[in-house]
Write a protein that holds these residues in place. Structure first.
Motif, PDB file in Angstrom:
ATOM      1  N   THR A 328      -9.843  33.612 -23.173  1.00 55.74           N
ATOM      2  CA  THR A 328      -8.403  33.485 -23.372  1.00 55.74           C
ATOM      3  C   THR A 328      -7.702  34.724 -22.840  1.00 55.74           C
ATOM      4  OG1 THR A 328      -8.567  34.448 -25.593  1.00 55.74           O
ATOM      5  CG2 THR A 328      -8.703  32.055 -25.422  1.00 55.74           C
ATOM      6  N   ASP A 329      -6.373  34.626 -22.736  1.00 51.88           N
ATOM      7  CA  ASP A 329      -5.601  35.799 -22.360  1.00 51.88           C
ATOM      8  C   ASP A 329      -5.168  36.557 -23.614  1.00 51.88           C
ATOM      9  OD1 ASP A 329      -3.446  34.411 -23.464  1.00 51.88           O
ATOM     10  OD2 ASP A 329      -2.612  33.843 -21.520  1.00 51.88           O
ATOM     11  N   GLN A 330      -4.356  37.584 -23.432  1.00 50.20           N
ATOM     12  CA  GLN A 330      -3.962  38.417 -24.569  1.00 50.20           C
ATOM     13  C   GLN A 330      -3.082  37.671 -25.558  1.00 50.20           C
ATOM     14  OE1 GLN A 330      -3.144  38.805 -21.391  1.00 50.20           O
ATOM     15  NE2 GLN A 330      -1.201  39.892 -21.107  1.00 50.20           N
ATOM     16  N   ALA A 332      -3.883  34.614 -26.520  1.00 49.32           N
ATOM     17  CA  ALA A 332      -4.809  33.614 -27.059  1.00 49.32           C
ATOM     18  C   ALA A 332      -4.687  32.269 -26.356  1.00 49.32           C
ATOM     19  CB  ALA A 332      -4.626  33.449 -28.570  1.00 49.32           C
ATOM     20  N   GLU A 395     -15.737  44.201 -24.573  1.00 50.11           N
ATOM     21  CA  GLU A 395     -14.485  44.913 -24.291  1.00 50.11           C
ATOM     22  C   GLU A 395     -14.715  46.183 -23.491  1.00 50.11           C
ATOM     23  OE1 GLU A 395     -12.343  45.532 -27.876  1.00 50.11           O
ATOM     24  OE2 GLU A 395     -12.085  43.399 -28.312  1.00 50.11           O
ATOM     25  N   ASP A 416     -17.032  35.188 -26.985  1.00 43.96           N
ATOM     26  CA  ASP A 416     -15.675  34.936 -26.534  1.00 43.96           C
ATOM     27  C   ASP A 416     -15.119  36.173 -25.832  1.00 43.96           C
ATOM     28  OD1 ASP A 416     -15.755  32.392 -27.699  1.00 43.96           O
ATOM     29  OD2 ASP A 416     -15.019  33.155 -29.619  1.00 43.96           O
ATOM     30  N   SER A 418     -11.345  37.999 -24.351  1.00 46.01           N
ATOM     31  CA  SER A 418      -9.889  38.027 -24.267  1.00 46.01           C
ATOM     32  C   SER A 418      -9.523  38.981 -23.134  1.00 46.01           C
ATOM     33  CB  SER A 418      -9.251  38.483 -25.579  1.00 46.01           C
ATOM     34  OG  SER A 418      -7.851  38.558 -25.453  1.00 46.01           O
ATOM     35  N   ASP A 420      -6.983  40.873 -20.419  1.00 47.25           N
ATOM     36  CA  ASP A 420      -5.621  41.397 -20.300  1.00 47.25           C
ATOM     37  C   ASP A 420      -5.084  41.111 -18.906  1.00 47.25           C
ATOM     38  OD1 ASP A 420      -5.545  42.441 -22.888  1.00 47.25           O
ATOM     39  OD2 ASP A 420      -6.504  44.309 -22.246  1.00 47.25           O
TER      40      ASP A 420
END
Length: 812
Positions: A328-330, A332, A395, A416, A418, A420
């Motif tokens: 997902t992106d930042q 969600a 991350e 998952d 996320s 940016d």
């Protein structure tokens, strides 16, 4: 009895054509935009579609067999049971015992964003798509004051798409080189452009096409390959008949590159496609293992471009581990077609059945991915997507900081990500001429990357902007490091300057974009005219290198300038008398120094006095095809970073497989290394190069140290009194050649032989010599008295005041 047999036969015949699939569709979309299709694998004639009425559908008179059911709604689709891809769908079996399948239901969520999709049609002379063309999107009539495009789609094929658009009114226009703009629907007047309405009832506008009025004569087939794949890893073959026999040859093949393949300029007709890997994995379109069941693809006047002819490969892996997750992106929101890479921590010896390239998966529209059949071992996981910062698990921005995951037999992990989004900033300034007057129409360009490296400094492709009447410009750039330059062309004259007041990109200052930047200004000098000239042709893979960037740098570092080659690869400099190094590059090539080497230390100078012509050389191409990351730093002997250094890696066959350029901190990173022995080279103009040899079994780090060369001064002596006269005989040679050189005064002399990689082979002289002519014999051996292989070598004669480099060839 006979009548009974006839009746049974009639009933049996009816049963073969009386099978039915039915169900309900739950959605807020109107029925008029909903279609349900029963797909029979390997039998395109068996595909049957019906419209949804009152939330229900019935597909009747189907043959018995296996079906996949798909709901389509204005560009969105869903396979039964609630999945996006046919390979994940639940098959429907229609048999004599059970010829009816009911309750095959769908639940389609209401869209909140829309899309505009179309093609450029009627271009018989350009089946690959309009050259240098784009489609621009407006949210007001293009003729209105202040109307500017809110998005632009660069045409790589004849297809275009604007997605994730808010509901509203839009206009589109086609812009391409050498032609006036065309606005939908096929008008040259922007005031007459037709509005396109996107709403909940009509979220996707299909067939928003532009017709150029020409009847197409050739077509195209293109698609992508999902699964375990990287460039040169899979091949797609095109056949004009069913490839049921081994002796049937394909009419064309294309190596998959970056998940995509394409066949351009193909004649109209019926085609079949096969995707395969050298390890034996084969798939025929559409999702078939048996060539007899391959689906035909029709290319004709009505359908000259067949897009979306996709494959989903699995890879022949021997493991049983699985990793699934969502990207997902930042905010969600799911990211579609993000690439998830799985790299083994150490890939030596092809451990555990894992091939020497990463396991790769693409995310579906809901952001979900799945990596399967993973052998036991330790791995890195990385996700990349255009417009986002890449990320390692967990991350981490670099693999050294990544968390290693362990896969065991039958492991099932959920990971998952996320990502940016890249931040974009404005870089602005003013371009003036030498007298301080603003220059209108000057092109300002930025060459860089979205992450670490400023990219190839001799390849100027990148974001551009033109100056206005006051000489002002503004560039929209993502966070990163860039080489920024300004180019003005007037007739045959060119004037180029790089920031900050540099005459060539190899010595340009790096501009780091982390916020809005102002004051990146240029003052372009008037093109100077000298009595001496230097010209030639540069080529790439045997073809003229159109628009190649050529740099001439005097050996005493007192003069440098840059020009662009024309469409025939021809370049010409006007220069003061001196000796010059030449460097060139074009799209698809590497920084190459005359006479065709990537190492600056192996470069040969050209003496320019009077008119010098036919200084031709070939730009070295980059082979690519690797998968592992290598990074590191390039520093000088004092530990200070050396920016704008070219770092390249060559495999055991002499192919340059990866290259990168250091940023302002001296850092570089590239991700195209393969397993095996690799030679690394760090080179920069007027620096001593550094080489490193390593064995690659996975991601690795290599640092280099390069030292500035002693600056040679010929200032004030245009007749070059310190020039070294040198030649060798015979050339080519076997087994020995005699090198002769003349020095004008007593000095320290070094004569060294290098290979084409710039690696030292043998030092022949390293001592003080009197003025006059000297000779030395090279016996074709290296410093360890090993005979060298046949090929091209260079010898360099260097004194305290000058340097000369010549090419020689050993033939056995």
């Amino acid at each position: 009895m006979k009548r009974l047999m006839i009746l049974l036969a009639v009933l049996a015949t009816f049963a073969l054509s009386a099978a039915t699939i039915s169900g309900n569709v739950t959605t807020e979309l109107p029925d008029s935009v909903l279609t349900v299709t029963a797909l029979q694998p390997g039998n395109p004639q068996g595909h049957v579609s019906v419209e949804v009425e009152d939330g229900t559908y019935v597909i009747e008179e189907l043959e018995l067999g296996t079906y996949y059911v798909k709901l389509e709604a204005l560009g969105a689709h869903l396979f039964y049971d609630g999945v996006l891809f046919m390979e994940d769908a639940t098959p429907i079996e229609l048999t004599e015992a059970n010829p009816w399948a009911s309750e095959i239901n769908f639940n389609l969520e209401t869209p909140d964003l829309g899309a505009i999709i179309g093609n450029v049609m009627g271009c018989g002379s350009c089946p690959d798509g309009p050259p240098s063309g784009s489609v621009k999107l407006y949210n007001m009539l293009p003729s209105e004051a202040g109307a500017e495009a809110i998005a632009e789609y660069e045409l790589e094929t004849t297809h275009y798409a604007f997605t994730e658009l808010e509901f509203g009114t839009y206009y589109v226009g086609l812009f391409w080189e050498g032609q006036d703009p065309i606005y939908y629907e096929d008008t040259a007047d922007p005031a007459l452009a037709t509005a396109i309405e996107l709403s909940i009832e009509n979220p996707v506008a299909h067939e928003i096409n532009f017709d150029l009025g020409e009847t197409p004569e050739l077509g195209m087939i293109a698609g992508f390959v999902d699964g375990v794949m990287m460039p040169n890893s899979y091949t797609v073959a095109l056949y004009d008949q069913l490839p049921v026999e081994p002796e049937i040859e394909p009419v064309a093949e294309d190596n998959v590159n970056g998940h995509h393949y394409a066949f351009h300029n193909i004649e109209f007709g019926t085609y079949y496609l096969k995707c395969y890997h050298e390890d034996g994995e084969v798939q025929y379109y559409d999702m078939q293992e048996d060539p007899n069941n391959a689906t035909a693809v029709e290319v004709n006047v009505e359908n000259p471009v067949a897009l979306g002819i996709n494959f989903a490969m699995e890879g022949n892996f021997s493991g049983s581990g699985t990793i699934t997750g969502m990207v997902t992106d930042q905010n969600a929101e799911p990211i579609f077609e993000a690439v998830v890479h799985l790299h083994r921590v150490n890939n030596g010896g092809n451990q555990g059945g894992m091939p020497n390239f990463p396991h790769v998966a693409l995310t579906a529209e809901n952001g979900i991915y799945s990596l399967e059949n993973i052998p036991a071992g330790e791995y890195y996981v990385k996700v990349t997507k255009d417009g986002f910062f890449p990320e390692f698990y967990e991350e981490a921005s670099h693999w050294q900081d990544a968390t290693i995951i362990t896969i065991e037999d039958d492991s099932e992990l959920t990971i998952d990500f996320s990502l940016d989004s890249l931040a974009f900033y404005q870089l602005s300034g003013v371009v003036l001429d030498a007298a301080g007057n603003p220059l209108e129409g000057t092109v300002v360009f930025a060459k860089g990357s979205n992450c670490q490296n400023p990219g190839n400094p001799l390849n100027l492709n990148g974001p551009t902007a033109e100056t206005d009447a006051e000489g002002n410009y503004t560039l929209e750039l993502a966070t990163g490091d860039y080489i920024v330059g300004a180019l003005a062309i007037s007739g045959e004259q060119q004037s180029i300057q790089f920031y900050d007041h540099k005459t060539n990109p190899l010595e340009a200052d790096i501009v780091t974009v982390e916020s809005d930047l102002e004051g990146i200004n240029f003052d372009l000098p008037e093109p100077a005219s000298y009595e001496n000239s230097l010209s030639g042709v540069v080529s790439l893979e045997g073809e003229p290198a159109a628009n190649a960037v050529i740099v001439a740098m005097s050996s005493d570092q007192t003069f440098a300038t840059t020009v662009l080659a024309n469409e025939n690869g021809y370049y010409e400099f006007s220069l003061p008398a001196n000796e010059y190094y030449l460097a060139a590059n074009a799209e698809g090539g590497l920084n190459t120094f005359y006479p065709g080497v990537i190492n600056f230390q192996a470069a040969e100078t050209v003496e320019v006095t009077g008119v010098v012509t036919d200084i031709n050389f070939e730009i070295i191409p980059q082979a690519g095809g690797g998968y592992f990351v290598v990074d590191g730093y390039v520093n000088d002997p004092n530990g200070q970073p050396v920016y704008n250094t070219t770092v390249s890696f060559t495999d055991a066959y002499g192919n340059v497989v990866a290259t990168a350029t250091t940023d302002a901190s001296g850092y570089y990173e590239t991700s195209e290394l393969s397993v095996g022995e690799i030679e690394g080279l760090a080179t920069k103009v007027f620096y001593e190069s550094d080489t490193e040899t390593m064995e690659v079994y996975g991601n690795t780090t290599v640092d280099f140290t390069i030292e500035p060369m002693e600056q040679l001064s010929n200032e004030g002596t245009p007749d070059l009194p310190n020039k070294i006269a040198t030649h060798n005989y015979p050339n080519p040679f076997n087994p020995t050649t005699t090198i002769s050189f003349n020095i004008p005064q007593q000095t320290n002399v070094n004569v060294t032989v290098y290979n084409v990689k710039g690696e030292k082979v043998k030092t022949l002289v390293n001592s003080a010599l009197n003025s006059g002519t000297h000779t030395v014999v090279w016996d074709g051996e290296d410093d360890n008295q090993n005979a060298v292989a046949s090929g091209v070598y260079f010898y360099k004669v260097r004194t305290e005041n000058s340097t000369a480099v010549k090419k020689i060839m050993m033939i056995k």
